[in-house]
Enzyme design. Structure first.
Site, PDB file in Angstrom:
ATOM      1  N   ASP A 151      90.647 123.506 -19.709  1.00 36.12           N
ATOM      2  CA  ASP A 151      90.269 123.255 -18.326  1.00 36.12           C
ATOM      3  C   ASP A 151      89.507 121.940 -18.224  1.00 36.12           C
ATOM      4  OD1 ASP A 151      89.263 123.944 -15.514  1.00 36.12           O
ATOM      5  OD2 ASP A 151      90.275 125.793 -16.054  1.00 36.12           O
ATOM      6  N   HIS A 181      85.383 123.329 -12.148  1.00 37.17           N
ATOM      7  CA  HIS A 181      86.424 124.344 -12.244  1.00 37.17           C
ATOM      8  C   HIS A 181      86.310 125.184 -13.510  1.00 37.17           C
ATOM      9  CE1 HIS A 181      90.582 125.854 -12.824  1.00 37.17           C
ATOM     10  NE2 HIS A 181      90.534 125.958 -11.534  1.00 37.17           N
ATOM     11  N   ASN A 272      99.129 127.851  -6.819  1.00 39.54           N
ATOM     12  CA  ASN A 272      98.786 128.136  -5.416  1.00 39.54           C
ATOM     13  C   ASN A 272      99.786 127.569  -4.421  1.00 39.54           C
ATOM     14  OD1 ASN A 272      96.449 129.293  -6.394  1.00 39.54           O
ATOM     15  ND2 ASN A 272      95.230 127.460  -6.109  1.00 39.54           N
ATOM     16  N   SER A 339      93.866 130.415 -10.103  1.00 38.71           N
ATOM     17  CA  SER A 339      93.074 130.084 -11.281  1.00 38.71           C
ATOM     18  C   SER A 339      91.887 130.968 -11.398  1.00 38.71           C
ATOM     19  CB  SER A 339      92.550 128.677 -11.306  1.00 38.71           C
ATOM     20  OG  SER A 339      92.812 127.888 -10.362  1.00 38.71           O
TER      21      SER A 339
END
Length: 401
Positions: A151, A181, A272, A339
């Protein structure tokens, strides 16, 4: 599971989706091939023999070449003549451009909301919905299980204990999170049971920050390769990929297959980029690959949020809307996205790896998928896959055998 024909696998189905949360709920901004000059660009080269590896070193000369020995792959800059020379070399399996993908972490800052939590709180509705408290009651906390979070890195937080990590981005050697994130994802999996704030699903799991995305959430195929190579080298049990990019490649497929063959359980968000037409395949990579658990999102009504991607590759669903977790500011945030859903599965996997250490990655995957709560159309479908993950169903399923 799913067959592994290379180009069929690329289409674990079809289009692409997004991932990540609104923490990540963003859409894919795009990608481009990285290149240094009009005649030279960065490539990923797979090889199958020592002689081919030596040929790569010879061709690259004094240029920067990165060998990913666990993947039998190298990243290097080539001009057209060098590329042609390598392509004619015995033992060279494939040569393809390293792809840069933008906003893979897809975090919409306006959708990220600060929130206050109480000590020892599993603040999100999602924890109770998937019966995460049952694992703690049984004494399973993910202890001894190594989870790599590929990430934006992980920042220091009073609720997080970082076991180690690496940065593969070009501007820093620190794996601290300069985006936010990765820190959020980490809290869902392993926020500690320390009385200070949240409790994650696997509070004693060893979390590793593998920083493959920059402060904008951008990354490349080369950085993904380096992250997976690190995970193999450091013997990770689970890899969480709350990332998404639209185009598959033989190199990416080989990376994932190699990690899987090393016994690593791979988990990724489907993306998404959901649409109103749920028959459309919008799942992105790496979730689209058949050796990865592809995780879609549900909201607190156990329905699909409109952003969650759909397609035949969807394996399971998990909470992914209005979820609370750790923020890189040292506080807490409320976010949405696939996520966010993926780390719920990774946290469960860490618990099950501790509870049933004899199980292989494929067996753990089957345990999670076959003991999910069926939602929507009976049986596996494009929206919920096999259904919502459930600790209660998993433990009951094991007890019944």
């Amino acid at each position: 599971m799913k067959s592994l024909n290379l180009f069929k696998t690329w289409k674990k189905s079809a289009v692409s989706a997004t991932i990540l949360i609104p923490i990540l709920s963003a859409a894919f901004v795009g990608f481009h091939y990285s290149n240094h000059t009009s005649t030279e660009q960065r490539y990923l080269v797979q090889y199958s023999t020592i002689q081919a590896k030596e040929a790569i070193a010879d061709v690259s000369g004094a240029g920067h070449t990165e060998f990913f020995n666990h993947l039998d792959m190298a990243a290097l800059s080539l001009n057209d003549k060098q590329k042609e020379q390598l392509a004619q070399t015995s033992g060279i399996v494939s040569i393809e451009p390293s792809v840069t993908y933008a906003s893979a972490a897809q975090a919409f800052t306006p959708d990220v909301k600060a929130i206050t939590v109480q000590g020892n709180e599993q603040a999100s509705w999602g924890y109770g919905t998937v019966d995460a408290q049952l694992a703690l009651q049984k004494g399973y906390t993910g202890k001894g299980v190594k989870v790599a979070i590929l990430d934006t890195g992980i920042s220091n937080h009073s609720d997080l204990k970082i076991a180690g990590g690496v940065s593969v981005v070009d501007y820093t050697s620190s794996y601290a999170d300069d985006n936010g994130h990765g820190t959020f994802v980490a809290g869902i999996i392993g926020a500690q049971n320390n009385g200070k704030g949240l409790i994650g699903e696997a509070p004693d799991a060893s979390l590793y920050a593998v920083k493959i995305l920059d402060n904008q959430g951008n990354g490349s195929t080369e950085q993904l390769a380096e992250g997976l190579n690190w995970a193999i080298q450091n013997k990770m049990d689970i890899v969480n990929m709350s990332i998404a990019f639209p185009q598959a490649s033989p190199a990416v497929q080989q990376m994932l297959q190699t990690a899987h063959d090393q016994g690593i359980l791979l988990i990724a968000a489907v993306g998404n980029k959901g649409t109103a037409d749920v028959q459309q395949d919008t799942v992105e990579f790496p979730a689209k690959a058949n050796n990865v658990i592809a995780v879609a999102a549900i909201d607190d009504s156990l329905s699909r949020p409109t952003f969650s991607a759909t397609g035949p590759e969807v394996d399971v669903t998990a909470p992914g809307a209005h979820i609370v977790s750790t923020a890189s500011t040292g506080k807490y945030e409320l976010r949405d996205g696939t996520s966010v859903a993926a780390p719920f599965v990774s946290g469960m996997a860490a618990v099950l790896k501790q509870a049933y250490p004899q199980l292989t990655n494929d067996q753990l995957r089957s345990l999670i998928e076959q003991n999910s709560v069926d939602l929507g159309t009976p049986g596996k479908d494009n929206i919920y896959g096999n259904g919502m993950i459930s600790f209660q169903h998993v433990f009951d399923g094991v007890a019944a055998k």
